[in-house]
Design a protein around this motif. Sequence first.
Motif, PDB file in Angstrom:
ATOM      1  N   PRO A 380      39.155 -66.063 -38.950  1.00 48.19           N
ATOM      2  CA  PRO A 380      39.409 -65.285 -40.136  1.00 48.19           C
ATOM      3  C   PRO A 380      38.954 -63.589 -39.884  1.00 48.19           C
ATOM      4  CG  PRO A 380      39.002 -67.288 -41.008  1.00 48.19           C
ATOM      5  CD  PRO A 380      38.265 -67.313 -40.011  1.00 48.19           C
ATOM      6  N   ALA A 384      41.856 -63.647 -36.257  1.00 46.40           N
ATOM      7  CA  ALA A 384      43.503 -63.102 -36.779  1.00 46.40           C
ATOM      8  C   ALA A 384      42.745 -61.476 -36.832  1.00 46.40           C
ATOM      9  CB  ALA A 384      42.760 -63.240 -38.428  1.00 46.40           C
ATOM     10  N   PHE A 386      44.252 -59.605 -34.632  1.00 42.70           N
ATOM     11  CA  PHE A 386      45.431 -59.346 -33.502  1.00 42.70           C
ATOM     12  C   PHE A 386      45.290 -57.950 -33.105  1.00 42.70           C
ATOM     13  CE2 PHE A 386      46.799 -63.025 -36.558  1.00 42.70           C
ATOM     14  CZ  PHE A 386      46.724 -63.737 -35.219  1.00 42.70           C
ATOM     15  N   PHE A 427      54.971 -62.469 -31.976  1.00 42.41           N
ATOM     16  CA  PHE A 427      54.393 -63.232 -33.217  1.00 42.41           C
ATOM     17  C   PHE A 427      54.901 -62.561 -34.821  1.00 42.41           C
ATOM     18  CE2 PHE A 427      50.592 -61.438 -36.004  1.00 42.41           C
ATOM     19  CZ  PHE A 427      49.841 -62.503 -36.282  1.00 42.41           C
ATOM     20  N   PHE A 442      52.098 -61.677 -40.338  1.00 38.90           N
ATOM     21  CA  PHE A 442      52.176 -62.021 -41.782  1.00 38.90           C
ATOM     22  C   PHE A 442      50.591 -62.739 -40.797  1.00 38.90           C
ATOM     23  CE2 PHE A 442      56.663 -62.894 -42.483  1.00 38.90           C
ATOM     24  CZ  PHE A 442      56.659 -61.938 -43.556  1.00 38.90           C
ATOM     25  N   ASP A 443      49.638 -63.474 -41.851  1.00 35.24           N
ATOM     26  CA  ASP A 443      48.586 -63.656 -41.667  1.00 35.24           C
ATOM     27  C   ASP A 443      47.377 -63.059 -40.987  1.00 35.24           C
ATOM     28  OD1 ASP A 443      49.144 -66.148 -44.052  1.00 35.24           O
ATOM     29  OD2 ASP A 443      46.626 -66.034 -43.145  1.00 35.24           O
ATOM     30  N   ALA A 452      40.940 -60.690 -45.893  1.00 37.37           N
ATOM     31  CA  ALA A 452      41.213 -61.307 -44.333  1.00 37.37           C
ATOM     32  C   ALA A 452      42.553 -61.937 -44.430  1.00 37.37           C
ATOM     33  CB  ALA A 452      39.910 -62.057 -43.990  1.00 37.37           C
ATOM     34  N   MET A 453      43.064 -62.453 -43.308  1.00 35.68           N
ATOM     35  CA  MET A 453      44.044 -63.048 -43.247  1.00 35.68           C
ATOM     36  C   MET A 453      45.309 -62.374 -44.496  1.00 35.68           C
ATOM     37  SD  MET A 453      43.162 -66.502 -41.622  1.00 35.68           S
ATOM     38  CE  MET A 453      42.313 -67.251 -43.472  1.00 35.68           C
ATOM     39  N   ASN A 455      48.954 -59.940 -45.072  1.00 37.93           N
ATOM     40  CA  ASN A 455      50.384 -60.279 -44.616  1.00 37.93           C
ATOM     41  C   ASN A 455      50.590 -58.278 -44.297  1.00 37.93           C
ATOM     42  OD1 ASN A 455      50.751 -62.141 -44.490  1.00 37.93           O
ATOM     43  ND2 ASN A 455      51.641 -62.678 -47.220  1.00 37.93           N
ATOM     44  N   ASP A 517      50.675 -56.119 -48.004  1.00 36.68           N
ATOM     45  CA  ASP A 517      51.568 -56.144 -48.947  1.00 36.68           C
ATOM     46  C   ASP A 517      50.962 -56.386 -50.591  1.00 36.68           C
ATOM     47  OD1 ASP A 517      53.518 -55.934 -47.335  1.00 36.68           O
ATOM     48  OD2 ASP A 517      53.538 -58.329 -47.158  1.00 36.68           O
TER      49      ASP A 517
ATOM     50  N   MET B 453      44.039 -69.122 -48.662  1.00 35.14           N
ATOM     51  CA  MET B 453      43.812 -67.469 -48.886  1.00 35.14           C
ATOM     52  C   MET B 453      44.853 -66.285 -49.489  1.00 35.14           C
ATOM     53  SD  MET B 453      39.730 -67.087 -47.223  1.00 35.14           S
ATOM     54  CE  MET B 453      40.334 -66.739 -46.004  1.00 35.14           C
ATOM     55  N   GLU B 518      53.987 -64.432 -52.061  1.00 38.09           N
ATOM     56  CA  GLU B 518      54.278 -63.911 -50.212  1.00 38.09           C
ATOM     57  C   GLU B 518      54.966 -64.986 -49.507  1.00 38.09           C
ATOM     58  OE1 GLU B 518      53.442 -59.913 -49.704  1.00 38.09           O
ATOM     59  OE2 GLU B 518      52.218 -60.643 -48.400  1.00 38.09           O
ATOM     60  N   LYS B 521      58.168 -64.732 -47.799  1.00 38.78           N
ATOM     61  CA  LYS B 521      58.406 -63.637 -46.978  1.00 38.78           C
ATOM     62  C   LYS B 521      58.223 -64.646 -45.488  1.00 38.78           C
ATOM     63  CE  LYS B 521      57.263 -59.447 -48.957  1.00 38.78           C
ATOM     64  NZ  LYS B 521      56.295 -58.529 -48.875  1.00 38.78           N
ATOM     65  N   LYS B 522      57.661 -65.374 -45.267  1.00 42.37           N
ATOM     66  CA  LYS B 522      57.507 -66.404 -43.832  1.00 42.37           C
ATOM     67  C   LYS B 522      58.656 -66.794 -43.134  1.00 42.37           C
ATOM     68  CE  LYS B 522      52.559 -66.515 -45.249  1.00 42.37           C
ATOM     69  NZ  LYS B 522      51.045 -66.796 -45.205  1.00 42.37           N
ATOM     70  N   LEU B 544      45.654 -70.500 -37.556  1.00 42.87           N
ATOM     71  CA  LEU B 544      46.382 -69.611 -38.043  1.00 42.87           C
ATOM     72  C   LEU B 544      48.274 -68.907 -37.651  1.00 42.87           C
ATOM     73  CD1 LEU B 544      43.872 -66.719 -35.944  1.00 42.87           C
ATOM     74  CD2 LEU B 544      44.451 -66.701 -38.409  1.00 42.87           C
ATOM     75  N   ARG B 548      50.731 -68.822 -40.630  1.00 42.75           N
ATOM     76  CA  ARG B 548      51.705 -67.407 -41.167  1.00 42.75           C
ATOM     77  C   ARG B 548      54.067 -68.107 -40.907  1.00 42.75           C
ATOM     78  NH1 ARG B 548      50.547 -67.557 -35.820  1.00 42.75           N
ATOM     79  NH2 ARG B 548      52.138 -67.730 -34.029  1.00 42.75           N
TER      80      ARG B 548
END
Lengths: 712, 712
Positions: A380, A384, A386, A427, A442-443, A452-453, A455, A517, B453, B518, B521-522, B544, B548
């Motif tokens: 996380p 994550a 990215f 992605f 997302f995430d 962490a994680m 949107n 978000d 989370m 949310e 939204k995904k 991960l 998402r």
Amino acid sequence: MKDLSKMMTLADVSSQKPAYLATIFAQGNGHFGMRASAPTDAESGGTIVNGFYESSPIQYGEKAFGYAENNQTAVLLPDLRRMSIRNAEEQPFLAEAPSSLKFDLASGELRGVWPLRDPSGSRLELTVVSVLGQTLDQFALITYQLRSVDYRGLLTVSNHLTMPVFGAATDDPRQPRPIHTLQVSATQKDAVSETMRIKAPTSGQQITLKLACQDGLDRVQPIVPEQVLTRAVIASVSRINRQASRKRVTPDALQADAKQFWTDFWAKADVQIEGAPALNRALHFNLFQLVSSAGRGGLTNVAAKGVSGVGYEGHYFWDTEMYMLPFYTYATPDIAKALLTYRYHVLPQAKKQARIVGVKDGALFSWRTINGEEASAYFPASTAQFHIDADIAYAVDRYVQVTGDETFLHACGLEIIAETAKFWLHFGAWSPVDGKQRFCFFDVTGPDEYSAMVNNNYYTNRMAKHNLSLAVDWGRRFPEEAQQFGLDDATLTAMAKAAAAVELPFDAQLGINAQDDEAFKKPIWPFADTPKDKYPLLLHYHPLTLYRYQVNKQADTLLADYLFDDVPAAQLRREYAYYEKITTHDSSLSRSIFSALAARMGDEKRAYDYFMDTVRMDLIDLQGNATDGLHVANLGGSWLSVVTGFAGVRRRSGQLVIENHLPKAWRKLVINLQYQGRHLRLTLTHNKTVVDLVEGTPLTVRVDGQERPLKN
Amino acid sequence: MKDLSKMMTLADVSSQKPAYLATIFAQGNGHFGMRASAPTDAESGGTIVNGFYESSPIQYGEKAFGYAENNQTAVLLPDLRRMSIRNAEEQPFLAEAPSSLKFDLASGELRGVWPLRDPSGSRLELTVVSVLGQTLDQFALITYQLRSVDYRGLLTVSNHLTMPVFGAATDDPRQPRPIHTLQVSATQKDAVSETMRIKAPTSGQQITLKLACQDGLDRVQPIVPEQVLTRAVIASVSRINRQASRKRVTPDALQADAKQFWTDFWAKADVQIEGAPALNRALHFNLFQLVSSAGRGGLTNVAAKGVSGVGYEGHYFWDTEMYMLPFYTYATPDIAKALLTYRYHVLPQAKKQARIVGVKDGALFSWRTINGEEASAYFPASTAQFHIDADIAYAVDRYVQVTGDETFLHACGLEIIAETAKFWLHFGAWSPVDGKQRFCFFDVTGPDEYSAMVNNNYYTNRMAKHNLSLAVDWGRRFPEEAQQFGLDDATLTAMAKAAAAVELPFDAQLGINAQDDEAFKKPIWPFADTPKDKYPLLLHYHPLTLYRYQVNKQADTLLADYLFDDVPAAQLRREYAYYEKITTHDSSLSRSIFSALAARMGDEKRAYDYFMDTVRMDLIDLQGNATDGLHVANLGGSWLSVVTGFAGVRRRSGQLVIENHLPKAWRKLVINLQYQGRHLRLTLTHNKTVVDLVEGTPLTVRVDGQERPLKN
């Protein structure tokens, strides 16, 4: 006559603890580093070889699909400076605190003086002068002068290679992990030389260390007060998995090599702060250590601690691209190119990593790694993130634009930009925001590891947007090449569409960019109820506590603002004020950005205060863990504060921009820069900004809002 | 005449693999379980003692503050049924597939018949009849009949205690962890008995096993074809950290004890499906195994695999409260009380855990545990499932309301409700949603472990709202007592205010409750591109990747809808349809809820299809891992499907409600329930719903929308 602004001494540091001094005065050449311990100190010293690591399976309490498989752990190797000194009864002389340490940053030479005592109180004084080869980067020269103060009798002096003892395992993720699989063998030993092979069987790597001393590695001789014994050791450190160099070097050649290297470096990249000698020296220290830390061969990078220690296991992070590469790009373009070439070489691993996180095309660079594979055990806050992909693409583009090195673009750069952009394209997801289709991520975890994680992290999204745009821009400029990397017309069109629609969360009520978000929905961390000794928070609060509050470890949204320079002034002021209140600066990457941004905003007090902590971070041991190694990213950050903050240097619409924000406390700021094959020198005083074209073809830059044509 | 609806045989199961059969036909009494292996099989058998575990430090690749410190690992203990049978040359007779297995659920007796062969092909037949004491729950009786088919010669028969060999470590979190610290010692051994002490030195626990055989543990005698040797072994399993029972039991007493216990159980709690004999038997199996699995002493609970295996390390989860306790509460209130009493006993650990996640008052029950301390090494899918607190509070309230046991309320229940409600009050935060201040819960994980989370998980919030309301309701009813647990007037007012304002995310466009702020939204998981062999997704995709997308491992929002029965019918239909499309049922906890909810909605086909998978889950090895143990939560789920789904049993405004949704395929459904000290029997046919008050005082229930007064 020595340049005092390039002479670090004990007066410049906050502590005299041996392990701390061993970090600060460590010498490096990108290939290896030598901690600056007293030769009789068995604990503080050691050699760090950039990129040398052992693997071991990562232990998980609970593992799931796709988790990183193996630790990559940098290994502390035998202290090349180590010397045992024994009296007639074979009792050791041990060093006390050094009476002097002088690090000549102009020549790379370190001179240390230590008083020694044996158990009966007899005294010697040991002077050690060490220098590391720079182009001759497999070699170090260490000379010893041993003077008797009041000892009379036989003295035994020995130089040998001994593996350091590992500390116990700790839970602090910043501490090195003990490893137990190394195979150490003496491959050759005679009176004047000794060779040791160190094999890391699981990673398959090996290294050979060698000591040579013409006077004999072991020497016994009588000494009387005031008599001085001298000896010189040439140490060598092979490249990983290669034979030790057969080249013979002389002490003179090594000294000359180092001297030439550093002279050239300072000529091209010196920065002088006039009116603040201590800060000036601190900054020179930082730049010197940055150059000492960086791998130069294209197969290694810059570890979080450079080659000054094995903290963070010798791993490479996004720190390189976002905090150090600006300096290397403007000061030592060859190093910048080597570091980005390393990323190019690990593209196959990055492609594999993208598949592991379920993205069907493109590449995802590993968050922490030496060999290119992900080595982080807590996804996380690592995998994550990215954004590392876009950070690297950003750095590639900056390198190409600032150096003009299109050869690199075609050899490596375009492919990196293409693979990272494809990652984002596959992605991301189209999703409606306020009734409009937006391109969302997302995430994800942004730079701030106290969330962490989430949107649509603003930083991640802004960087991804840029990454996609870079692919479109470069791809359209070189369409045939781009097609080889999968950037056909349809893909470029899809990327352009996605880039234009990337969601950038904005809070209308606060009038600022939102970290993600839902960041602002969370309550603000109860700072008033948090005692000082609970910082850094990560050592005192569960991630589930940190994550549910608004609290930042470091600049996150503000880092995007700093990089893109695209937020209107009034909004930027609100944004800075808002995020400053919730930022703990528990990360060493935070303050430099707060400083540079404040400087550009004209908030001199903040810019200066943050800079003071940045430029001296390790010299005052601000983070409290400098014994583990230098905070190399922050060294780069101090250059960012000065050059991109106080001198306002950045590029805008392809043009170099300089803005004079010289702090009142300083008389003058002189900055040497390399720019598209030119050497520029900026001289900022309170009334004037002079830009000299020291070398190279004419150019027009923008200085304090005015176009300024330069010629020499 | 045996009741065939209570007689499980090999015809009822899908596989003949020894380890699978050992799970399905395992016998238990809440204290310990005995896997039903062939006595000559060294691999499939073993004894499981509820609550017996060894500790070891959890290994983290990267650890942070507050992480769970220690594994708690249930240990597979020696197979009490194990017997070695050797020919005159000391070669073993080994069992082939059983020719018969008959599990009489009416008496608890298991009878298995195995053909045996020695290396030269000589044949014997072994019949084993085993029964576990139920009130005499430290004892098991195992009788062996060994008939020679064609062997003539000396036969050596031995019963001894041998520790099972551990399998290798695996990455599958559902597999047991090998442990190596156990200390095993024979404390007493003579011709007719043997005692073994097994110590888990790190947890400090110990257990004593004993075998006694009047015919001698080792026996050598000649045998000829058709001759039958008989022997009986009484095994005993001490309570944890106690001496073995000194009580002597006879075979007859043990058989009578078991018979009486199961007769009483079925009299009070039987459910009969007429018109579907196989399902009827499957359901009886489930109820039998539920009762066999549950700790009855208040110091243990129900492990995810009961006492049939050590999968999931013998840990207790929210499964108990949400999937099993409805059954225990309505069928065996004493067991329900014991299980909730266990939670009461671990309140001190839960208070500590609340502090660890930074909540200053209240208690947080551990997500997976035996001793009350958190034992999960991946907090995002465990500790972050804060809803377990509200699940337990819900179960306490349900227990008190359904049983009328106010003694328990005052002894334990109110304190549990108070501590969990205080947790929510201090864990939550006021935050504006659409301009109104709402009480929100950030960074939580709901039941669906394919999300983690998130903010304002609907299920978590709905449950927390209920937990807060329970504290207010009970606290106002017993103000003096409540004050002892910190529920003073101001706190109750704050709780009432928070409960009224708990944010419950709703998507206006879809017209349904949203899984979290949310979730919608995904993008929806690409089901069309997912091959069948990629399920369960967790074994084939990185978290991960899963996180998402919109994809559910199990009922999440729908579980809240099922529990609270408060969603308007049209919305519920939309909600069911939406979530069904994105649910993989990769969790064994999913289908029963989808079934029960569909039944209530009048969607018989869905209700029945999901029920078919639920009721036979382990009998057809639907999840593919029944060898590790039964899916005990799903056993409870099958009761939920029948009783709360097809018979629509629930409580509304304090009244018992019954709604006839009898599937067409069934002729009749008869359900025995315990309700506030009464024994009710529901008889559902297609035209009629009869409710008999078998025992107890008059009562008015609501049947198919009508008030119905009951008297006997």
